[in-house]
Design an enzyme around this catalytic site. Structure first.
Site, PDB file in Angstrom:
ATOM      1  N   GLU A  54       8.701   1.176   6.463  1.00  0.00           N
ATOM      2  CA  GLU A  54       8.361   2.042   7.590  1.00  0.00           C
ATOM      3  C   GLU A  54       8.166   3.496   7.148  1.00  0.00           C
ATOM      4  O   GLU A  54       7.370   4.232   7.743  1.00  0.00           O
ATOM      5  CB  GLU A  54       9.464   1.980   8.654  1.00  0.00           C
ATOM      6  N   GLU A 105       3.563  -3.234  11.312  1.00  0.00           N
ATOM      7  CA  GLU A 105       4.395  -3.381  12.502  1.00  0.00           C
ATOM      8  C   GLU A 105       4.366  -4.822  13.006  1.00  0.00           C
ATOM      9  O   GLU A 105       5.375  -5.343  13.483  1.00  0.00           O
ATOM     10  CB  GLU A 105       3.926  -2.424  13.601  1.00  0.00           C
ATOM     11  N   HIS A 157       4.703   5.072   6.863  1.00  0.00           N
ATOM     12  CA  HIS A 157       3.871   5.327   8.040  1.00  0.00           C
ATOM     13  C   HIS A 157       3.830   6.809   8.395  1.00  0.00           C
ATOM     14  O   HIS A 157       2.755   7.399   8.561  1.00  0.00           O
ATOM     15  CB  HIS A 157       4.384   4.526   9.237  1.00  0.00           C
ATOM     16  N   TRP A 177       0.849  -1.187   0.000  1.00  0.00           N
ATOM     17  CA  TRP A 177       0.000   0.000   0.000  1.00  0.00           C
ATOM     18  C   TRP A 177       0.885   1.239   0.000  1.00  0.00           C
ATOM     19  O   TRP A 177       2.052   1.184   0.408  1.00  0.00           O
ATOM     20  CB  TRP A 177      -0.938   0.008   1.211  1.00  0.00           C
ATOM     21  N   THR A 212       4.739  -0.968  18.942  1.00  0.00           N
ATOM     22  CA  THR A 212       4.153  -0.131  17.905  1.00  0.00           C
ATOM     23  C   THR A 212       2.875  -0.758  17.360  1.00  0.00           C
ATOM     24  O   THR A 212       1.896  -0.063  17.078  1.00  0.00           O
ATOM     25  CB  THR A 212       5.166   0.089  16.767  1.00  0.00           C
TER      26      THR A 212
END
Length: 396
Positions: free
Chosen positions: A176, A262, A179, A95, A232
């Site tokens: 990461e 996560e 995010h 995504w 997380t």
């Protein structure tokens, strides 16, 4: 990697989160001030260097892993390719932030932004404080990649190394990175927050860095990342739950999607520690005991916005109060990892290894008791203004 709980809460004389006077007793070295509508303190005005590094709160130890242990990680390179890299997703199947946000190329962009603002307008300010803190922590990603690349035996030696360890670190960082991008854009479009103050906080935090006391030691480093990724997952999962309760199902989807990432990353890091416990049980359990005695320091514990010298502590207190990340969660994560790694079943340990085993297995119940005592002593303190939400005061 967004974990908030103040590790100091687990000292033997546990202090409640809400003791503002004790928080302010910890001296903070101020960094360069920024223009804002506040009247800056004399201490901030007198800072002349463009950047003053944060105080050191402990003696730093480096390169604590014996050289012969490096051979273990060299020998596990093929194992990591088969067992760790499989937890990465192909980029074309990942995504992207734009999947969840209004499309700026669409004729309906303005209407989509209005709908976003309508959905989030009833969400409480204390929730936004926590969401902002999560986003800021995620945006300090360069620091986390740097930290992993300090670890002996697994670092990316060239910046484009083809070892499995280096490939993992770069690809983990790339996953990461989405995010912070997604949460940043959502908060920008929401109109609920002061983006200038948030951006200032991000710059301070990246400039300050972090020292999780992993000592360039991959045993310690992977124990730390296992704990942090689990934390997380819990934290973003709780922000998803609260967003749904407040009526913003799109924000709930955003936070839940991040939480799923996560969880996948947690699986990879816990598998590494599990393998270390298999090939070097004594060295691995000693490392687990060492990290737990130090207590897990939080990635954003040097958070600062130019005004609040106790910003991280205040942010943590709000997260604790609204149930996004609590002392109970800390104990739950430790208990989960001890069970996941089957620490109680380890055999053939040295006397020091057995002591570490006993300590680790008995730690979660001790933390729970300390938390119960702290909650019984907890007091109500005056609300604290947060620059992230235009200086509105929030209960801590």
């Amino acid at each position: 990697m967004a974990l908030k709980l103040n590790a100091a809460a687990f000292q033997s004389q546990m202090q409640p989160f809400h003791n503002a006077s004790s928080l302010r007793s910890h001296h903070r070295v101020f960094m360069a001030s920024t223009l804002h509508h506040h009247q800056p303190s004399v201490e901030v005005r007198n800072v002349k260097k463009p950047f003053t590094p944060p105080r050191e709160v402990h003696v730093q130890v480096t390169h604590s892993m014996p050289p012969e242990k490096r051979e273990i990680f060299d020998s596990l390179n093929d194992w990591a390719e088969k067992n760790i890299l499989v937890h990465l997703k192909p980029v074309e199947k990942c995504w992207q932030p734009s999947d969840f946000l209004p499309d700026p190329a669409s004729e309906g962009f303005d209407e989509q932004v209005k709908e976003l603002r309508e959905r989030c307008k009833e969400i409480p300010d204390d929730y936004f404080v926590v969401l902002v803190g999560d986003m800021i922590t995620e945006e300090a990603l360069p620091t986390y990649q740097t930290m992993i690349n300090t670890l002996d035996g697994v670092r990316d030696e060239t910046g484009a190394s083809l070892t499995s360890w280096a490939i993992w670190t770069r690809a983990w960082t790339a996953e990461e990175n989405r995010h912070g991008d997604l949460l940043n854009k959502y908060l920008y479009l929401s109109g609920r927050v002061d983006m200038k103050q948030i951006e200032t906080t991000v710059q301070y935090l990246i400039g300050s860095g972090m020292d999780p006391r992993t000592e360039n030691n991959p045993y310690l480093g992977f124990i730390y990342t296992s704990f942090q990724e689990r934390a997380t997952f819990v934290s973003h999962g709780n922000t998803a739950r609260l967003a749904k309760e407040h009526g913003d199902t799109k924000l709930a989807q955003i936070c839940g999607t991040i939480a799923a990432d996560e969880k996948r990353h947690e699986t990879a890091y816990t598998k590494i520690v599990e393998k270390l416990l298999e090939v070097d049980p004594d060295g691995a359990i000693l490392a687990i005991g060492d990290m737990m005695k130090k207590k897990i320091s939080m990635p954003a514990h040097l958070m600062y916005d130019g005004w609040d010298e106790n910003l991280f502590e205040h942010f943590s207190a709000v997260a604790q109060r609204i149930g996004v990340y609590t002392a109970k969660d800390y104990a739950d994560i430790l208990e989960f990892l001890v069970a996941r790694w089957e620490v109680e079943k380890l055999t053939g340990l040295s006397s020091e290894g057995r002591k570490a085993q006993d300590y680790v297995c008995g730690l979660a119940p001790r933390i729970r008791k300390l938390e119960e005592r702290a909650q019984a002593r907890a007091k109500q303190w005056s609300p604290v203004p947060f620059s992230w939400i235009f200086d509105k005061e929030i209960k801590i």
